[in-house]
Design a protein around this motif. Sequence first.
Motif, PDB file in Angstrom:
ATOM      1  N   GLY A 211       0.824  -1.197   0.000  1.00 43.18           N
ATOM      2  CA  GLY A 211       0.000   0.000   0.000  1.00 43.18           C
ATOM      3  C   GLY A 211       0.858   1.247   0.000  1.00 43.18           C
ATOM      4  N   ALA A 212       0.198   2.392   0.199  1.00 47.77           N
ATOM      5  CA  ALA A 212       0.874   3.683   0.169  1.00 47.77           C
ATOM      6  C   ALA A 212       0.102   4.680   1.013  1.00 47.77           C
ATOM      7  CB  ALA A 212       1.001   4.193  -1.267  1.00 47.77           C
ATOM      8  N   VAL A 213       0.808   5.711   1.455  1.00 51.16           N
ATOM      9  CA  VAL A 213       0.194   6.795   2.205  1.00 51.16           C
ATOM     10  C   VAL A 213       0.748   8.109   1.665  1.00 51.16           C
ATOM     11  CG1 VAL A 213       1.959   6.634   4.026  1.00 51.16           C
ATOM     12  CG2 VAL A 213      -0.251   7.702   4.518  1.00 51.16           C
ATOM     13  N   LEU A 214      -0.125   9.123   1.552  1.00 54.30           N
ATOM     14  CA  LEU A 214       0.318  10.421   1.054  1.00 54.30           C
ATOM     15  C   LEU A 214      -0.548  11.542   1.630  1.00 54.30           C
ATOM     16  CD1 LEU A 214      -1.785  11.585  -1.406  1.00 54.30           C
ATOM     17  CD2 LEU A 214      -0.809   9.601  -2.568  1.00 54.30           C
ATOM     18  N   PRO A 215       0.047  12.752   1.703  1.00 55.14           N
ATOM     19  CA  PRO A 215       1.438  13.077   1.383  1.00 55.14           C
ATOM     20  C   PRO A 215       2.370  12.578   2.474  1.00 55.14           C
ATOM     21  CG  PRO A 215       0.323  15.021   2.230  1.00 55.14           C
ATOM     22  CD  PRO A 215      -0.732  13.960   2.103  1.00 55.14           C
ATOM     23  N   ARG A 262       2.645   6.131 -16.521  1.00 55.37           N
ATOM     24  CA  ARG A 262       1.187   5.999 -16.604  1.00 55.37           C
ATOM     25  C   ARG A 262       0.595   6.312 -15.232  1.00 55.37           C
ATOM     26  NH1 ARG A 262       0.764   1.687 -13.366  1.00 55.37           N
ATOM     27  NH2 ARG A 262       2.512   0.228 -13.371  1.00 55.37           N
ATOM     28  N   PRO A 263      -0.717   6.515 -15.150  1.00 54.54           N
ATOM     29  CA  PRO A 263      -1.366   6.557 -13.834  1.00 54.54           C
ATOM     30  C   PRO A 263      -1.141   5.228 -13.118  1.00 54.54           C
ATOM     31  CG  PRO A 263      -2.831   7.424 -15.531  1.00 54.54           C
ATOM     32  CD  PRO A 263      -1.655   6.820 -16.247  1.00 54.54           C
ATOM     33  N   GLY A 264      -0.718   5.293 -11.845  1.00 56.03           N
ATOM     34  CA  GLY A 264      -0.285   4.080 -11.163  1.00 56.03           C
ATOM     35  C   GLY A 264      -1.151   3.673  -9.996  1.00 56.03           C
ATOM     36  N   ALA A 265      -0.544   2.922  -9.080  1.00 52.98           N
ATOM     37  CA  ALA A 265      -1.279   2.295  -7.981  1.00 52.98           C
ATOM     38  C   ALA A 265      -1.842   3.299  -6.991  1.00 52.98           C
ATOM     39  CB  ALA A 265      -0.362   1.309  -7.253  1.00 52.98           C
ATOM     40  N   THR A 266      -1.297   4.525  -6.947  1.00 46.19           N
ATOM     41  CA  THR A 266      -1.788   5.523  -5.986  1.00 46.19           C
ATOM     42  C   THR A 266      -2.855   6.441  -6.585  1.00 46.19           C
ATOM     43  OG1 THR A 266       0.004   7.064  -6.549  1.00 46.19           O
ATOM     44  CG2 THR A 266       0.394   5.535  -4.717  1.00 46.19           C
ATOM     45  N   LEU A 267      -3.380   6.115  -7.757  1.00 41.90           N
ATOM     46  CA  LEU A 267      -4.338   7.019  -8.405  1.00 41.90           C
ATOM     47  C   LEU A 267      -5.534   7.327  -7.510  1.00 41.90           C
ATOM     48  CD1 LEU A 267      -5.330   8.655 -10.801  1.00 41.90           C
ATOM     49  CD2 LEU A 267      -6.263   6.543 -11.783  1.00 41.90           C
ATOM     50  N   ILE A 301      -4.046  10.426   3.476  1.00 42.92           N
ATOM     51  CA  ILE A 301      -4.848   9.288   3.032  1.00 42.92           C
ATOM     52  C   ILE A 301      -3.932   8.110   2.727  1.00 42.92           C
ATOM     53  CG2 ILE A 301      -4.867  10.099   0.626  1.00 42.92           C
ATOM     54  CD1 ILE A 301      -7.705   8.826   0.429  1.00 42.92           C
ATOM     55  N   ALA A 302      -4.380   6.946   3.140  1.00 45.00           N
ATOM     56  CA  ALA A 302      -3.628   5.710   2.912  1.00 45.00           C
ATOM     57  C   ALA A 302      -4.505   4.721   2.162  1.00 45.00           C
ATOM     58  CB  ALA A 302      -3.166   5.110   4.238  1.00 45.00           C
ATOM     59  N   GLY A 303      -3.873   3.889   1.379  1.00 47.44           N
ATOM     60  CA  GLY A 303      -4.601   2.855   0.646  1.00 47.44           C
ATOM     61  C   GLY A 303      -3.761   1.605   0.523  1.00 47.44           C
ATOM     62  N   ALA A 304      -4.400   0.463   0.490  1.00 48.80           N
ATOM     63  CA  ALA A 304      -3.673  -0.799   0.419  1.00 48.80           C
ATOM     64  C   ALA A 304      -4.555  -1.873  -0.205  1.00 48.80           C
ATOM     65  CB  ALA A 304      -3.210  -1.245   1.810  1.00 48.80           C
ATOM     66  N   LEU A 340      -8.210  -9.313  -2.677  1.00 48.71           N
ATOM     67  CA  LEU A 340      -9.635  -9.370  -2.391  1.00 48.71           C
ATOM     68  C   LEU A 340     -10.310  -8.066  -2.781  1.00 48.71           C
ATOM     69  CD1 LEU A 340     -12.103 -10.710  -1.118  1.00 48.71           C
ATOM     70  CD2 LEU A 340     -11.270  -9.973   1.119  1.00 48.71           C
ATOM     71  N   CYS A 341      -9.727  -6.939  -2.371  1.00 54.21           N
ATOM     72  CA  CYS A 341     -10.230  -5.625  -2.738  1.00 54.21           C
ATOM     73  C   CYS A 341      -9.175  -4.592  -2.357  1.00 54.21           C
ATOM     74  CB  CYS A 341     -11.565  -5.316  -2.052  1.00 54.21           C
ATOM     75  SG  CYS A 341     -11.445  -5.153  -0.245  1.00 54.21           S
ATOM     76  N   SER A 342      -9.417  -3.343  -2.721  1.00 55.67           N
ATOM     77  CA  SER A 342      -8.577  -2.223  -2.294  1.00 55.67           C
ATOM     78  C   SER A 342      -9.304  -1.454  -1.203  1.00 55.67           C
ATOM     79  CB  SER A 342      -8.272  -1.296  -3.471  1.00 55.67           C
ATOM     80  OG  SER A 342      -7.584  -1.982  -4.492  1.00 55.67           O
ATOM     81  N   VAL A 343      -8.539  -0.880  -0.271  1.00 61.21           N
ATOM     82  CA  VAL A 343      -9.113  -0.202   0.886  1.00 61.21           C
ATOM     83  C   VAL A 343      -8.406   1.133   1.084  1.00 61.21           C
ATOM     84  CG1 VAL A 343      -9.621  -0.407   3.357  1.00 61.21           C
ATOM     85  CG2 VAL A 343      -9.538  -2.460   1.936  1.00 61.21           C
TER      86      VAL A 343
END
Length: 387
Positions: A211-215, A262-267, A301-304, A340-343
Amino acid sequence: MILVAALSGRAIAQAVARTGAMAATLDLFGDADVPVPARRVAGDPVAGFDGEALIASARALAPGGSGLVVGSGFEQAPGLLDALVRAGPYHLLGNGAEVVRAVKDPAGFAARLANLGLEELGITHPETRTEGPEDAVSGEWLIRRTGAAGGWHIVPWTGGPLSDGHHLQRRAAGSAVSVAFVADRSGRCETVAISRQWADPADDAPFRYGGAVLPAALPQALADQLSEAARRVAAAFGLVGLNSLDLLVDGDSATVLEVNPRPGATLDLLERHRLGGVMRAHLDAAAGRSWSLGAPRPGVIAGAVAYAASALTVPDAVAWAPWCADLPRAGSVMEAGQPLCSVTAWGGDEEEARRRLSRRIENIVADFTRRSRLLEKTADVLASLQC
């Protein structure tokens, strides 16, 4: 209309729809939350698209005059991107095959980086090889599949010849960050956000994307250095639209790993981080029109990715939370370790956002494991009654 082609096209298609344009999507998964019209194309996440099926579906789905936005799936097959662009009545809104080839050619990418003066910014690039060194130390090198995404393909090199389409990169120290930026052909380049990323290791994929978190909370001087590096890379390779530069940060120095053209995983995160999203800027910059980015929203915001803990079947009538995406259809069968899904989750800082995110993922995985076991028990009971 904007035609979206990506291994997983949901995030791009939803971002396009938020600009007011209609999105038509071609991808491998056909998730329940992909905007319609959409077609599921033959292929698999490792080998990529079935080229003939992709082009046939694109011709059938996109009317003349459509734009084309591509996501993952073409860095390892730039020839397919070229064929897709040539085959249809649409125009590409993003980087063409020659740009993709240039940034994904390990030796060429390293050679061009050496001429950008990144060392003066405290930024280097790890040694890259297409043949294994004879005097390698165990664990010193990583083997990567050229053009692959998601980190699943990166493993420690243990010696021996390299398979076609793979290269070695010397292991570097630091924590993973990514600079998302929008660029155009005039030389303008603006950082959207810098994210901090992490892996969710599996037994056979120690660097699998988590996952990732930004900023990301970085010293301003370091953030400026990373943004300047992205600007130089964008200018050197002629990148347009939304892209990202992946690095490892170690103290006040950094190591460039790769460019995602390209637009990536953090879009999803970028769309929520900036007022008005970022897809409009991508479309306008790629088309040569005037573009702008909205102000950053407060908070972090974080997503994984939530990976299945065990084999399961997705039950009917799942009440998905609004912070879930990439929703599998009812009846889908998943093996352990599959997405399973993105959160996503918001917080006041990185720690809070990641804590909320982890809690949501734990709850989702536990709930689906419980539901799947109940479904299996019910099926067993029904089968026994029919005997």
